[in-house]
Structure formats: C-alpha cells, structure tokens
Scaffold this motif. Structure first.
Motif, PDB file in Angstrom:
ATOM      1  N   ALA A   1       0.852  -1.192   0.000  1.00 16.96           N
ATOM      2  CA  ALA A   1       0.000   0.000   0.000  1.00 16.96           C
ATOM      3  C   ALA A   1       0.882   1.235   0.000  1.00 16.96           C
ATOM      4  N   LYS A   2       1.487   1.511  -1.155  1.00 19.41           N
ATOM      5  CA  LYS A   2       2.359   2.667  -1.268  1.00 19.41           C
ATOM      6  C   LYS A   2       2.009   3.452  -2.516  1.00 19.41           C
ATOM      7  N   ASP A   3       2.172   4.759  -2.405  1.00 17.90           N
ATOM      8  CA  ASP A   3       1.959   5.664  -3.531  1.00 17.90           C
ATOM      9  C   ASP A   3       3.187   6.563  -3.600  1.00 17.90           C
ATOM     10  N   GLY A   4       4.192   6.120  -4.345  1.00 14.13           N
ATOM     11  CA  GLY A   4       5.463   6.825  -4.312  1.00 14.13           C
ATOM     12  C   GLY A   4       6.106   6.638  -2.948  1.00 14.13           C
ATOM     13  N   ARG A   5       6.334   7.733  -2.260  1.00  9.68           N
ATOM     14  CA  ARG A   5       6.890   7.670  -0.919  1.00  9.68           C
ATOM     15  C   ARG A   5       5.807   7.652   0.155  1.00  9.68           C
ATOM     16  N   SER A   6       4.582   7.851  -0.253  1.00  9.80           N
ATOM     17  CA  SER A   6       3.482   7.911   0.709  1.00  9.80           C
ATOM     18  C   SER A   6       2.975   6.512   1.022  1.00  9.80           C
TER      19      SER A   6
ATOM     20  N   ASP B   1      -7.796   5.066   2.329  1.00 14.02           N
ATOM     21  CA  ASP B   1      -8.183   6.052   3.331  1.00 14.02           C
ATOM     22  C   ASP B   1      -7.911   7.477   2.850  1.00 14.02           C
ATOM     23  N   SER B   2      -7.090   7.628   1.819  1.00 11.30           N
ATOM     24  CA  SER B   2      -6.811   8.950   1.259  1.00 11.30           C
ATOM     25  C   SER B   2      -7.934   9.451   0.365  1.00 11.30           C
ATOM     26  N   GLY B   3      -8.912   8.587   0.091  1.00 10.48           N
ATOM     27  CA  GLY B   3     -10.010   8.953  -0.788  1.00 10.48           C
ATOM     28  C   GLY B   3      -9.849   8.460  -2.205  1.00 10.48           C
ATOM     29  N   GLY B   4      -8.725   7.808  -2.516  1.00  7.86           N
ATOM     30  CA  GLY B   4      -8.487   7.330  -3.860  1.00  7.86           C
ATOM     31  C   GLY B   4      -8.820   5.862  -4.047  1.00  7.86           C
ATOM     32  N   LEU B   5      -8.668   5.380  -5.276  1.00  8.60           N
ATOM     33  CA  LEU B   5      -8.880   3.981  -5.633  1.00  8.60           C
ATOM     34  C   LEU B   5      -7.633   3.494  -6.367  1.00  8.60           C
ATOM     35  N   ARG B   6      -7.229   2.242  -6.085  1.00 12.90           N
ATOM     36  CA  ARG B   6      -6.073   1.644  -6.736  1.00 12.90           C
ATOM     37  C   ARG B   6      -6.438   0.248  -7.220  1.00 12.90           C
ATOM     38  N   GLY B   7      -6.198   0.003  -8.521  1.00 14.93           N
ATOM     39  CA  GLY B   7      -6.501  -1.292  -9.104  1.00 14.93           C
ATOM     40  C   GLY B   7      -5.239  -2.004  -9.549  1.00 14.93           C
ATOM     41  N   PHE B   8      -5.185  -3.326  -9.332  1.00 18.64           N
ATOM     42  CA  PHE B   8      -4.002  -4.117  -9.653  1.00 18.64           C
ATOM     43  C   PHE B   8      -4.394  -5.311 -10.521  1.00 18.64           C
ATOM     44  N   ASP B   9      -3.466  -5.690 -11.405  1.00 17.47           N
ATOM     45  CA  ASP B   9      -3.600  -6.915 -12.183  1.00 17.47           C
ATOM     46  C   ASP B   9      -2.720  -7.961 -11.502  1.00 17.47           C
TER      47      ASP B   9
END
Length: 414
Positions: free
Chosen positions: A202-207, A230-238
C-alpha cells in the motif's frame, strides 16, 4: 444474552411484500450474502458486542412463502467481528476479521485485530428443526437455538500486515485477497491450507496508503482487484503482473475523505462504483478515470457501502451513517439499453401514450428508501440467489430484509 424477533411492517400485501426485521441485543456491523448451492436465500451476520462473553455468527435463511427467517448460530468467542465474507466456490467457507481481547501478564487487556478462515458445519438431517420466527416471538437464542461451533481453518502471519480490514474471496478460484494496512495480500486457499501468492504494498510513491475495502473485477476471469484507500483514492491491480509494476488503475481523490467501499459492475466492463465519507456515490469508467461518469448525492453523512445488483446492474444499493438505505435505478450508465422514442413504436392510436411514458421508463431515479433503521447502516447487500431481495444492517443490531418494489420489478422484466 441475545434476543431475536421478527417484526413485519403493516403494509398491504397486495402492493408489496413487507420488510422483515431481525433484531439482536448487541451491536453488529458485519453482513454478507451466502451463495447457497440449493438457491436458498441466506445472509450471515457477525455481532460486535463490546461487553459480552460470546459474539456470534447468525446464518439466516429467508422463506419467501411465509416472509420469515430461520436461523443457525455459531459461537465466535469474545471476538468483536468487524467483517464477514463467504466464498462463492464453497458456501461453507467463511472469513472474519475481528478484535481479539487478551490479558497481558498483569490485568490490563490487550486488543489486536486478527483474521481467520472458518468452516461452517453441515446441517445434519436429524438435527432439531431450526426455530422459525414469527412476529409474535421474542426469544432467547441461547435457550431455544443450539449454538454451534466453528471449525478454524486458520490464518497465516503476513509480513508488514498491519491491521486487517476484510477478506474478498475470488469469484471463481479458491483464492482471496486480504485487505489490510500493509496492502493487499493474494492468498491461495486450495488443499485445505492458506498460502501467500503475492503482496501488493500500500504505497503511492513515498506515501504510505491504507486500504479499507477491495473488490474483484468479475470480467476476464477476474484477474484484477481494486481497493478503496483512506486517502479517498482507488487503486486497481492486475494479479498477473509483478507487484513492482504498481497499479493499473489509479483514481486520485475519488472522494473527499476516506473511500469506504468499491464494487465492479457485473455486466459492464470497466465500470465500477465507490462510496466515501463525503456521502457521495460515484460511478467510474476505468478507461477515463479523471472524472466520474455519474455522481449521486443522497446520503447526509458517510456513505459506507455500495453494491450493484448481480443480475440487473441498473439497480444499485447504498447505505450510510444517516441510517438510510437507498435503492436507485441508474439505467443511463448500465448495460441495459436506453430506448429511443422511435424504438418499437407502431403507427397506431397508442403511440402518443407510449411516447409520454417512455421518458419516465428511461429516467434514472430513486426507487425506494429503507427507513426502518435507527442507527448507522454499515452494510447493505443483495441476495446472491434472488435479484429482487436485499438486506441491510445497522449498528444497533437490526437487520432489515427488503424487496425490490413489484412495480420496479415488472418495469425491468416487461
């Protein structure tokens, strides 16, 4: 002690079937539908009593003929259940996420969030018949219903797991994704053992992100999974790609505040819905994620859950902390074609009447509102085997089983 009762609303039976209310004397927020192999209409509830000796799983079977429910109860110890899910490929396999309270070397309690897979015991043919509730009953479940034991299949320790949130079973394979603060953990469930297949951090760059909920994409053999952050975004993975490749779907700022729930459209590729702390329900096309294709502003507080109807994707459920459950028809962005005014119109005297009725049939609208709840609604789910039945659960332990209005049902079918 728990007491269970059924209350039927006084609604004329020739209009719509009345909702059924199943009550608990403890808090609850965990609910899911059970994909029963015999097409029975089942739901399972997990209780979250804070000062009780025994939290429980309640497996409820709805009887459409009598508009009532029967139950089986399973002991879950003192663990406060935060999430429950059932495997589509095996209705006797369920997973719970719970708070486990233990005592340290002194007298101070220690609380840790855990997850576990369980096997629900088969119901024996010679077992005492389950009690059938009626509107006049107010019964003590521990005295009139035998409390059964769950068989633990176990869990595994995962590196950097953090607090688990929920477990999403794969719709086709014996796999699942565990959602936690540490990311998404793809698990294999075959051969009676749990094994780690992949870890999606669960990383977004350095965040560092924290995932709250996840859903599998049901299309193309369900090779993609998307998570609400929890940041309000959505992340999808293959899941076919190495974790180092990162997400294949990125929707930043899907909600102002935490994104709490996400669900894929079962009939229309690339389309999904999300809900969040801003009270909004937003619909997305993952090919053009910069802006939602539609937004609903129905809830006055957090929108905790959203789910497409598994058969008729224009029907969408949402529940929130305003104690409301909304059933909406979103035909304009569904797989159902929007009829034009010239479609199937013959040159007869009825043309004018049909043209006047056509816009009403195609218009997106709120179909119904469940107002039987008095506390925050944390879960609202469709029945896995009946497209016209759904259930919602509020924190005060009230489960409401409702029907799609008959007028809407006939409007969709005819």
């Amino acid at each position: 002690m728990f007491s269970v009762s059924i209350i039927k609303s006084e609604i004329k039976m020739d209009i719509d079937d009345p909702p059924v209310i199943y009550g608990l004397e403890t808090q609850a927020r965990a609910l899911c539908s059970v994909p029963a192999l015999d097409d029975s209409q089942q739901f399972i509830i997990g209780t979250q009593g804070l000062r009780v000796e025994h939290n429980q799983l309640h497996l409820l079977t709805f009887d459409a003929d009598s508009n009532s429910v029967s139950k089986r109860i399973f002991d879950h110890g003192r663990d406060e259940i935060w999430s429950v899910s059932v495997a589509p490929h095996n209705p006797n396999l369920c997973a719970t996420v719970f708070n486990r309270v233990t005592m340290d070397s002194g007298t101070n309690p220690s609380v840790a969030k855990r997850w576990c897979l369980w096997k629900l015991p088969e119901e024996e043919d010679n077992q005492t018949p389950r009690h059938r509730n009626s509107s006049e009953d107010a019964l003590t479940s521990s005295s009139l219903s035998s409390v059964e034991s769950l068989q633990s299949i176990g869990s595994i320790e995962l590196e950097q797991q953090g607090e688990p949130r929920c477990l999403a079973f794969h719709p086709e394979r014996a796999e699942a994704v565990l959602v936690s603060d540490g990311g998404l953990y793809q698990l294999g469930l075959g051969s009676g053992a749990v094994r780690l297949l992949a870890h999606l951090p669960a990383k977004d760059g350095r965040s560092q992100l924290r995932y709250w909920h996840a859903a599998w994409n049901p299309h193309h053999s369900a090779q993609q999974v998307i998570a609400a952050c929890d940041s309000g975004g959505l992340r999808g993975f293959d899941v076919r790609c190495p974790p180092s490749d990162g997400p294949v779907v990125v929707i930043d700022n899907a909600h102002n505040g935490q994104a709490r729930c996400v669900d894929y459209n079962p009939n229309k590729q690339y389309y999904l819905a999300s809900s969040g702390d801003d009270g909004a329900i937003r619909f997305w096309d993952t090919r053009q994620p910069s802006n939602p294709v539609k937004m609903l502003r129905l809830h006055k507080h957090w929108a905790c859950c959203v789910q497409f109807n598994p058969y008729h994707d224009q029907l969408v459920l949402s529940g929130g902390t305003d104690a409301k459950v909304y059933l909406t028809n979103n035909r304009s962005i569904s797989s159902e074609p929007v009829l034009s005014l010239d479609d199937d119109l013959d040159d007869d005297d009825d043309d004018d009447d049909r043209r006047q009725q056509q816009p009403e049939l195609d218009e997106d609208r709120t179909v119904s509102v469940v107002e039987e709840h008095e506390d925050s609604v944390y879960a609202a789910v469709w029945c896995a085997t009946d497209p016209w039945l759904f259930a919602s659960l509020s924190y005060d332990g009230r489960l409401v089983i409702s029907h799609v209005p008959k007028s809407e049902k006939y409007r969709i079918l005819l």
